[in-house]
Scaffold this motif. Sequence first.
Motif, mmCIF file in Angstrom:
data_model
loop_
_atom_site.group_PDB
_atom_site.id
_atom_site.type_symbol
_atom_site.label_atom_id
_atom_site.label_comp_id
_atom_site.label_asym_id
_atom_site.label_seq_id
_atom_site.Cartn_x
_atom_site.Cartn_y
_atom_site.Cartn_z
ATOM 1 N N LYS A 1 61.143 4.420 14.419
ATOM 2 C CA LYS A 1 60.839 3.373 15.392
ATOM 3 C C LYS A 1 62.141 2.728 15.858
ATOM 4 O O LYS A 1 63.070 2.535 15.079
ATOM 5 C CB LYS A 1 59.935 2.315 14.761
ATOM 6 C CG LYS A 1 58.589 2.856 14.293
ATOM 7 C CD LYS A 1 57.762 1.763 13.615
ATOM 8 C CE LYS A 1 56.418 2.310 13.123
ATOM 9 N NZ LYS A 1 55.634 1.251 12.429
ATOM 10 N N LEU A 2 62.194 2.387 17.141
ATOM 11 C CA LEU A 2 63.382 1.743 17.697
ATOM 12 C C LEU A 2 63.153 0.249 17.827
ATOM 13 O O LEU A 2 62.021 -0.219 18.084
ATOM 14 C CB LEU A 2 63.723 2.332 19.066
ATOM 15 C CG LEU A 2 64.363 3.728 19.037
ATOM 16 C CD1 LEU A 2 63.303 4.803 19.191
ATOM 17 C CD2 LEU A 2 65.423 3.852 20.114
ATOM 18 N N SER A 3 64.230 -0.500 17.652
ATOM 19 C CA SER A 3 64.178 -1.955 17.795
ATOM 20 C C SER A 3 65.237 -2.380 18.791
ATOM 21 O O SER A 3 66.324 -1.797 18.859
ATOM 22 C CB SER A 3 64.435 -2.626 16.440
ATOM 23 O OG SER A 3 64.591 -4.023 16.595
ATOM 24 N N ASP A 4 64.934 -3.427 19.587
ATOM 25 C CA ASP A 4 65.934 -3.919 20.549
ATOM 26 C C ASP A 4 66.706 -5.095 19.974
ATOM 27 O O ASP A 4 67.310 -5.884 20.696
ATOM 28 C CB ASP A 4 65.264 -4.319 21.855
ATOM 29 C CG ASP A 4 64.202 -5.396 21.649
ATOM 30 O OD1 ASP A 4 63.939 -5.763 20.480
ATOM 31 O OD2 ASP A 4 63.635 -5.840 22.651
ATOM 32 N N THR A 5 66.693 -5.211 18.650
ATOM 33 C CA THR A 5 67.416 -6.294 17.984
ATOM 34 C C THR A 5 68.912 -6.197 18.282
ATOM 35 O O THR A 5 69.511 -5.125 18.181
ATOM 36 C CB THR A 5 67.209 -6.216 16.460
ATOM 37 O OG1 THR A 5 65.815 -6.318 16.175
ATOM 38 C CG2 THR A 5 67.969 -7.329 15.751
ATOM 39 N N SER A 6 69.524 -7.306 18.659
ATOM 40 C CA SER A 6 70.961 -7.314 18.931
ATOM 41 C C SER A 6 71.729 -7.233 17.621
ATOM 42 O O SER A 6 71.369 -7.893 16.626
ATOM 43 C CB SER A 6 71.361 -8.599 19.673
ATOM 44 O OG SER A 6 70.697 -8.677 20.915
ATOM 45 N N LEU A 7 72.766 -6.399 17.632
ATOM 46 C CA LEU A 7 73.568 -6.223 16.427
ATOM 47 C C LEU A 7 74.726 -7.221 16.449
ATOM 48 O O LEU A 7 75.578 -7.178 17.351
ATOM 49 C CB LEU A 7 74.102 -4.792 16.357
ATOM 50 C CG LEU A 7 73.043 -3.709 16.123
ATOM 51 C CD1 LEU A 7 73.674 -2.336 16.192
ATOM 52 C CD2 LEU A 7 72.379 -3.902 14.765
ATOM 53 N N ALA A 8 74.739 -8.111 15.478
ATOM 54 C CA ALA A 8 75.797 -9.113 15.389
ATOM 55 C C ALA A 8 76.888 -8.621 14.449
ATOM 56 O O ALA A 8 76.629 -7.868 13.500
ATOM 57 C CB ALA A 8 75.219 -10.442 14.889
ATOM 58 N N THR A 9 78.097 -9.041 14.721
ATOM 59 C CA THR A 9 79.223 -8.648 13.878
ATOM 60 C C THR A 9 78.967 -9.079 12.432
ATOM 61 O O THR A 9 78.569 -10.216 12.169
ATOM 62 C CB THR A 9 80.517 -9.301 14.388
ATOM 63 O OG1 THR A 9 80.732 -8.911 15.738
ATOM 64 C CG2 THR A 9 81.711 -8.901 13.526
ATOM 65 N N GLY A 10 79.172 -8.149 11.521
ATOM 66 C CA GLY A 10 78.992 -8.436 10.100
ATOM 67 C C GLY A 10 77.669 -7.948 9.553
ATOM 68 O O GLY A 10 77.485 -7.922 8.320
ATOM 69 N N MET A 11 76.705 -7.576 10.420
ATOM 70 C CA MET A 11 75.412 -7.089 9.925
ATOM 71 C C MET A 11 75.586 -5.758 9.194
ATOM 72 O O MET A 11 76.402 -4.916 9.576
ATOM 73 C CB MET A 11 74.436 -6.906 11.095
ATOM 74 C CG MET A 11 73.905 -8.211 11.662
ATOM 75 S SD MET A 11 72.744 -7.932 13.032
ATOM 76 C CE MET A 11 71.474 -6.982 12.216
ATOM 77 N N GLN A 12 74.822 -5.621 8.100
ATOM 78 C CA GLN A 12 74.870 -4.356 7.358
ATOM 79 C C GLN A 12 73.994 -3.311 8.065
ATOM 80 O O GLN A 12 72.877 -3.599 8.489
ATOM 81 C CB GLN A 12 74.369 -4.553 5.932
ATOM 82 C CG GLN A 12 74.533 -3.313 5.066
ATOM 83 C CD GLN A 12 74.098 -3.551 3.624
ATOM 84 O OE1 GLN A 12 73.139 -4.280 3.378
ATOM 85 N NE2 GLN A 12 74.804 -2.943 2.684
ATOM 86 N N ILE A 13 74.532 -2.114 8.188
ATOM 87 C CA ILE A 13 73.792 -1.014 8.833
ATOM 88 C C ILE A 13 73.868 0.223 7.954
ATOM 89 O O ILE A 13 74.700 0.327 7.042
ATOM 90 C CB ILE A 13 74.337 -0.713 10.249
ATOM 91 C CG1 ILE A 13 75.872 -0.492 10.237
ATOM 92 C CG2 ILE A 13 73.968 -1.830 11.208
ATOM 93 C CD1 ILE A 13 76.311 0.899 10.016
ATOM 94 N N PHE A 14 72.976 1.184 8.268
ATOM 95 C CA PHE A 14 72.956 2.475 7.587
ATOM 96 C C PHE A 14 72.985 3.565 8.673
ATOM 97 O O PHE A 14 72.583 3.336 9.811
ATOM 98 C CB PHE A 14 71.702 2.646 6.734
ATOM 99 C CG PHE A 14 71.394 1.446 5.883
ATOM 100 C CD1 PHE A 14 72.105 1.224 4.718
ATOM 101 C CD2 PHE A 14 70.404 0.539 6.246
ATOM 102 C CE1 PHE A 14 71.825 0.127 3.930
ATOM 103 C CE2 PHE A 14 70.121 -0.560 5.480
ATOM 104 C CZ PHE A 14 70.837 -0.782 4.303
#
Length: 716
Positions: free
Chosen positions: A517-530
């Motif tokens: 599933k896709l999300s349009d959540t904005s990625l903020a600096t410092g967020m953890q991603i995989f």
Amino acid sequence: MNGGDLLGEEGREALKACVKVQIRGRPETRRYEWKQAYERLQSCFYGNNARTRYSSAVYPSLPWPTIKPRWEVKERLPFLCKQDTVNIIDIHNALVSADEKRLVEVYPNEGPGSGELRCLIDQRRAAITREVDEAKANPEGRRRYSFYVAQRRVRDCYAGLFKTDYPMLKDKRREPFFSNDGPYEIDEIYEAFLLYDHLSFADKYRYPKDNFSSSSEIDANRADVERQYNEAISTGGMDVELSKYSYMEAKSRVQACYHFPIHDDHFYGAFLHPVQRHASEPQQFTILDIHQVLCHFDNMLLLRKYPQNGPGSDDLRKLIDVHRADLEKEYQESKSRPHVKYSRYEAERRVRDCFTWAFMEDTDVFPNKKDESGTPKIYQTYDIFDIQNAIDHFDSKRFYRKYPSSEGVSKELKSMCDRIKKGVDEARAGIEKEYAEAIEMTDLEHGSGFIVQGHFVVTNKHVVEAALYDESKRTQIIISNEFIGEVPCDVMHNDAQKDLAILYCKDLELSGICPLKLSDTSLATGMQIFAFGYPVSHRGKTALFVTGCVAGTVKTFSGLTKTVLNCPLNCGNSGGPVLCWVKGEFKVVGVVLQKHIKDILTLDERLTIAKIEETFQTSIIPHTTELEHKYSTFTKCNSSVEVPSPFGYKERKHVYEDQLTQFLTPDPRQTPLNILVLKLYRALETHSQFNLSNAVPAHDVLEFIQDSIKETTTMN
């Protein structure tokens, strides 16, 4: 995240929807200069059965080079331009075609009247089979045939001309060079028929084709015969007063009065009377006999219209009349209707059918007939078994000979034949190996992608670009992982600015796999991603999992904003999903784009690298001057070596090929510098010391998918 488990069960299930996107195809093969390709084909055969110098002796299916204009021709074979090249697939196809090329075609090519001729050939062959069965049941009652009738029955069981027969029609010098395969029109065929219907024996054998005045030597020889003949006549022509010649001496004197070699059968029939032909005592001849033979040849027509009286001669006379009438009729009708085009061999056959026999130099249609009497074959008789054996022989006869015959040769020559056979096998094995590598579908490059719905997969455009613009359809796109196996797919839509592509996989089955599933959540600096993907170092079927954080954003020249990730991604991860936990759900928030690299080269240097890459994709194996020098030096050194015929030339060629193999074998210590430069440059791209990568944010991916749906709906 429980107890340090970053993914959890939901995250591990999401791994199943991540796929490897592979571009499979045939790699670009090295190209060979035409001359070298031709010589490589020659090394796959011992020789051919042709005496002709034109295209019938050239390997079929090998693309012809461009022809230089005549005013640019300065050497013997300058028509092979250096820019004309072929690849290993062309060479292999030419080899297969050459192996299948017959010495004579049984049936005609498709065209006007081909069906009728095919049926007629089948009827003639069936008639021979019936006669063979009758002869087996009653050997004493089998019919005998003269040579002319027997050879005609063999030839009538084939549609075309034997490729080693003497040419009767004018050469058609057209592109490709040395090609005289036609087409021929009925007026050209009729013109040739009229010429040979009145052509004398002397017209063909006395004068050179390129010089219509006899040479001074031939004139001197004829004048000498005339002088001795006149002297003999003036003395009354008494044999006791004349010099005696053996058969071979008399034959040599006659041959000296003609430009081209005359077949032995001509001499045999001209010198010896029917009563003397089987005499065991050696014959002696005088200048009167020699002069009589010259007069006989000078006044004799070159081609015999009808056969001499004998078994089957009446039927052959009627058949010749039919062919002459058909040719005359078609020629007259051609003046008021479109002309039918004929190949060279079809045209030649039409002329020859109007005569009992063509030339002594033609193919021997009874090569396996045994006769101990020494009588030439044209004076022997034949039965139906001889005819059937000849047909069986030519049904299996191929134009090119793969190996030399070692039957009945000495031990030394047999050893030589074995070496030639080994050389032929090695040459063929080399072509087969290189061809197998050229046609094998290999992984040209790969990236990552992920399933978004049903039969659809999202990836980067640059991952599938090689297949996207492949007009030759030499490549295909395959998605794979441990759970779906390998599935072919096509590009449904792509966006160059966003560097995204959506693939349609018709055969994709989602048993136990949940699309991401896709999300349009904005990625903020410092967020953890995989991130999931298949880096170049990974050979497993399941995607690798890496973790990192958002390092920031960057704007491209096109105005789009890209997310910068601080994550250990590498070449091969492109197109893979960037995910994070959004309100307790594992969702896609971006697509991996490319790794950051610092280009240490200037623009000119990068262009040089691009040229090097292009060179390796279509590199040409040259026919070097040094190689030609080695060949000419070797042949000069061996020109005085006496090797029993017919194996001398082939043995020298075999030794030369061994030297050629040693010359072309690369020395690992002499690796070209440009190869090392290219490898180092590639290493900088795939093993960059930077840990930053760009990604396409999810809102751009959602916008791209919506555009894809709109375009697909509009097209439908």
